[in-house]
Design a protein around this motif. Sequence first.
Motif, PDB file in Angstrom:
ATOM      1  N   MET A 122      18.330  27.484  45.475  1.00  0.00           N
ATOM      2  CA  MET A 122      19.038  27.330  44.202  1.00  0.00           C
ATOM      3  C   MET A 122      20.465  26.828  44.401  1.00  0.00           C
ATOM      4  SD  MET A 122      19.435  30.098  41.123  1.00  0.00           S
ATOM      5  CE  MET A 122      20.341  31.277  42.144  1.00  0.00           C
ATOM      6  N   LEU A 123      21.218  27.436  45.311  1.00  0.00           N
ATOM      7  CA  LEU A 123      22.610  27.029  45.510  1.00  0.00           C
ATOM      8  C   LEU A 123      22.737  25.586  46.007  1.00  0.00           C
ATOM      9  CD1 LEU A 123      24.250  30.262  46.970  1.00  0.00           C
ATOM     10  CD2 LEU A 123      24.440  29.312  44.661  1.00  0.00           C
ATOM     11  N   PRO A 124      21.937  25.142  46.988  1.00  0.00           N
ATOM     12  CA  PRO A 124      22.010  23.726  47.371  1.00  0.00           C
ATOM     13  C   PRO A 124      21.666  22.775  46.220  1.00  0.00           C
ATOM     14  CG  PRO A 124      20.893  24.984  49.070  1.00  0.00           C
ATOM     15  CD  PRO A 124      21.076  25.907  47.913  1.00  0.00           C
ATOM     16  N   VAL A 125      20.709  23.182  45.384  1.00  0.00           N
ATOM     17  CA  VAL A 125      20.337  22.335  44.243  1.00  0.00           C
ATOM     18  C   VAL A 125      21.501  22.199  43.277  1.00  0.00           C
ATOM     19  CG1 VAL A 125      18.904  22.256  42.156  1.00  0.00           C
ATOM     20  CG2 VAL A 125      17.866  22.734  44.375  1.00  0.00           C
ATOM     21  N   ILE A 126      22.210  23.297  43.018  1.00  0.00           N
ATOM     22  CA  ILE A 126      23.357  23.255  42.109  1.00  0.00           C
ATOM     23  C   ILE A 126      24.424  22.302  42.634  1.00  0.00           C
ATOM     24  CG2 ILE A 126      25.211  24.621  41.080  1.00  0.00           C
ATOM     25  CD1 ILE A 126      23.363  27.040  41.194  1.00  0.00           C
ATOM     26  N   LYS A 127      24.724  22.396  43.930  1.00  0.00           N
ATOM     27  CA  LYS A 127      25.757  21.538  44.516  1.00  0.00           C
ATOM     28  C   LYS A 127      25.341  20.070  44.503  1.00  0.00           C
ATOM     29  CE  LYS A 127      27.853  25.024  47.526  1.00  0.00           C
ATOM     30  NZ  LYS A 127      28.223  25.385  48.919  1.00  0.00           N
ATOM     31  N   GLN A 128      24.081  19.793  44.825  1.00  0.00           N
ATOM     32  CA  GLN A 128      23.626  18.410  44.883  1.00  0.00           C
ATOM     33  C   GLN A 128      23.581  17.776  43.499  1.00  0.00           C
ATOM     34  OE1 GLN A 128      19.896  18.384  46.950  1.00  0.00           O
ATOM     35  NE2 GLN A 128      20.794  18.968  48.914  1.00  0.00           N
ATOM     36  N   ASP A 135      23.887  17.021  36.616  1.00  0.00           N
ATOM     37  CA  ASP A 135      23.924  18.329  35.968  1.00  0.00           C
ATOM     38  C   ASP A 135      23.796  18.152  34.454  1.00  0.00           C
ATOM     39  OD1 ASP A 135      26.314  16.982  35.890  1.00  0.00           O
ATOM     40  OD2 ASP A 135      27.560  18.772  36.102  1.00  0.00           O
ATOM     41  N   ASN A 136      22.751  17.435  34.058  1.00  0.00           N
ATOM     42  CA  ASN A 136      22.517  17.124  32.653  1.00  0.00           C
ATOM     43  C   ASN A 136      21.021  17.124  32.387  1.00  0.00           C
ATOM     44  OD1 ASN A 136      21.638  14.644  33.816  1.00  0.00           O
ATOM     45  ND2 ASN A 136      23.697  13.797  33.601  1.00  0.00           N
ATOM     46  N   ASP A 208      11.328  27.663  30.315  1.00  0.00           N
ATOM     47  CA  ASP A 208      12.122  27.944  31.509  1.00  0.00           C
ATOM     48  C   ASP A 208      13.561  28.308  31.145  1.00  0.00           C
ATOM     49  OD1 ASP A 208      12.620  28.172  34.251  1.00  0.00           O
ATOM     50  OD2 ASP A 208      13.423  26.143  34.334  1.00  0.00           O
ATOM     51  N   PHE A 209      14.080  29.280  31.874  1.00  0.00           N
ATOM     52  CA  PHE A 209      15.448  29.738  31.652  1.00  0.00           C
ATOM     53  C   PHE A 209      16.347  29.476  32.860  1.00  0.00           C
ATOM     54  CE2 PHE A 209      18.492  33.237  32.399  1.00  0.00           C
ATOM     55  CZ  PHE A 209      19.359  33.007  31.343  1.00  0.00           C
ATOM     56  N   LEU A 210      15.812  29.684  34.067  1.00  0.00           N
ATOM     57  CA  LEU A 210      16.656  29.657  35.255  1.00  0.00           C
ATOM     58  C   LEU A 210      17.176  28.258  35.582  1.00  0.00           C
ATOM     59  CD1 LEU A 210      17.879  31.305  37.502  1.00  0.00           C
ATOM     60  CD2 LEU A 210      15.786  30.992  38.837  1.00  0.00           C
ATOM     61  N   LEU A 211      16.305  27.254  35.595  1.00  0.00           N
ATOM     62  CA  LEU A 211      16.762  25.905  35.932  1.00  0.00           C
ATOM     63  C   LEU A 211      17.809  25.376  34.944  1.00  0.00           C
ATOM     64  CD1 LEU A 211      13.839  23.684  37.324  1.00  0.00           C
ATOM     65  CD2 LEU A 211      16.089  24.111  38.322  1.00  0.00           C
ATOM     66  N   PRO A 212      17.581  25.453  33.629  1.00  0.00           N
ATOM     67  CA  PRO A 212      18.644  25.012  32.710  1.00  0.00           C
ATOM     68  C   PRO A 212      19.938  25.795  32.880  1.00  0.00           C
ATOM     69  CG  PRO A 212      16.562  25.195  31.547  1.00  0.00           C
ATOM     70  CD  PRO A 212      16.347  25.799  32.898  1.00  0.00           C
ATOM     71  N   LEU A 213      19.826  27.087  33.215  1.00  0.00           N
ATOM     72  CA  LEU A 213      21.015  27.907  33.370  1.00  0.00           C
ATOM     73  C   LEU A 213      21.891  27.426  34.512  1.00  0.00           C
ATOM     74  CD1 LEU A 213      22.644  30.489  32.615  1.00  0.00           C
ATOM     75  CD2 LEU A 213      21.208  31.723  34.253  1.00  0.00           C
ATOM     76  N   ARG A 222      22.303  22.727  25.781  1.00  0.00           N
ATOM     77  CA  ARG A 222      21.553  23.967  25.994  1.00  0.00           C
ATOM     78  C   ARG A 222      20.171  23.920  25.353  1.00  0.00           C
ATOM     79  NH1 ARG A 222      26.557  28.003  24.483  1.00  0.00           N
ATOM     80  NH2 ARG A 222      27.559  28.026  26.552  1.00  0.00           N
ATOM     81  N   THR A 223      19.203  24.457  26.072  1.00  0.00           N
ATOM     82  CA  THR A 223      17.846  24.556  25.562  1.00  0.00           C
ATOM     83  C   THR A 223      17.692  25.867  24.784  1.00  0.00           C
ATOM     84  OG1 THR A 223      17.103  25.599  27.617  1.00  0.00           O
ATOM     85  CG2 THR A 223      16.955  23.196  27.477  1.00  0.00           C
ATOM     86  N   LEU A 224      16.516  26.055  24.188  1.00  0.00           N
ATOM     87  CA  LEU A 224      16.291  27.258  23.387  1.00  0.00           C
ATOM     88  C   LEU A 224      16.455  28.556  24.183  1.00  0.00           C
ATOM     89  CD1 LEU A 224      13.322  26.219  21.071  1.00  0.00           C
ATOM     90  CD2 LEU A 224      15.594  26.954  20.352  1.00  0.00           C
ATOM     91  N   PRO A 225      15.882  28.692  25.380  1.00  0.00           N
ATOM     92  CA  PRO A 225      16.104  29.932  26.135  1.00  0.00           C
ATOM     93  C   PRO A 225      17.582  30.198  26.425  1.00  0.00           C
ATOM     94  CG  PRO A 225      14.251  28.737  27.059  1.00  0.00           C
ATOM     95  CD  PRO A 225      14.890  27.828  26.060  1.00  0.00           C
ATOM     96  N   LEU A 226      18.352  29.153  26.714  1.00  0.00           N
ATOM     97  CA  LEU A 226      19.778  29.347  26.979  1.00  0.00           C
ATOM     98  C   LEU A 226      20.523  29.760  25.713  1.00  0.00           C
ATOM     99  CD1 LEU A 226      20.926  26.505  29.401  1.00  0.00           C
ATOM    100  CD2 LEU A 226      20.628  28.922  29.868  1.00  0.00           C
TER     101      LEU A 226
END
Length: 274
Positions: A122-128, A135-136, A208-213, A222-226
């Motif tokens: 997860m952390l490497p994905v966020i940085k990349q 990040d959109n 899904d909640f985690l990936l959009p977050l 923001r998506t509906l779960p967010l």
Amino acid sequence: MVRRKGVNWWLTALLAACSLTVLVPLYFTVVTALKQPAELAGAGFDLPADPQWGNFAEAWRLTNYPQAALNSALITVGAVLLTLLTNSLVAYAIARNLHSRLFRGLYFYFVSALFVPFPIIMLPVIKQTSALGLDNQLGLIFLYVVYGLAFNIFLYVGYIKSIPRSLEEAARTDGAGTWTVFWRVIFPLLAPMNATVGILTFLWAWNDFLLPLVVLSSPSARTLPLVQYVFQNQFSSDYTTAFASYLMALAPALLVYLFAQRWVISGVLRGAVK
């Protein structure tokens, strides 16, 4: 005289008990969404004395439902279309070349990704994604396509192996190339599996909640779960409106699944045929 098989009551009881794990929370959600806040002090399973349909209108307004639903729809539709177009193509190349060590290694490489938990990367994905400007919504669609590749290839390869090669040989005899064979012969035959992969991808991307977050950086995307997560943090005691918003987010996915569940089941079963 035809002898009918008896009913397996143990299996029936097990299925009934499992169905309660879904039906009971769903019933609780519906009745809570229709109650007044004062009624929540009573028994949670009591029917509302006076159904409050205005809770849904309030949830629509507070969560900006149209914008959030549009964001979820754009991401979900984009993920489904790209997944069907790319994953099926990759799976076809692998399925028809499994005799090669390279493609057999690629197959096991992709399938092995099923055993890698997302929190580990997860952390490497966020940085990349941030470094690449992804990040959109576009980056999120790309991630759904990539992370669904392992399971989808597993389904597609098993299904494609059950398609006779004679159909492709007949098309090649008529002068068709590889691309023409795939799009004109193979892809139409993948309809049950395409339906299965498409619906599973739809349910995953929509809920899904985690990936959009961790990926989306703009509040307007923001998506509906967010949106529901932010709403619940701001109005933590407004349970009736919160539960109404949950039902509004659940409705589209539930309708899609009820409409297409037979294709999901048939596609998975037929994909298991070797």
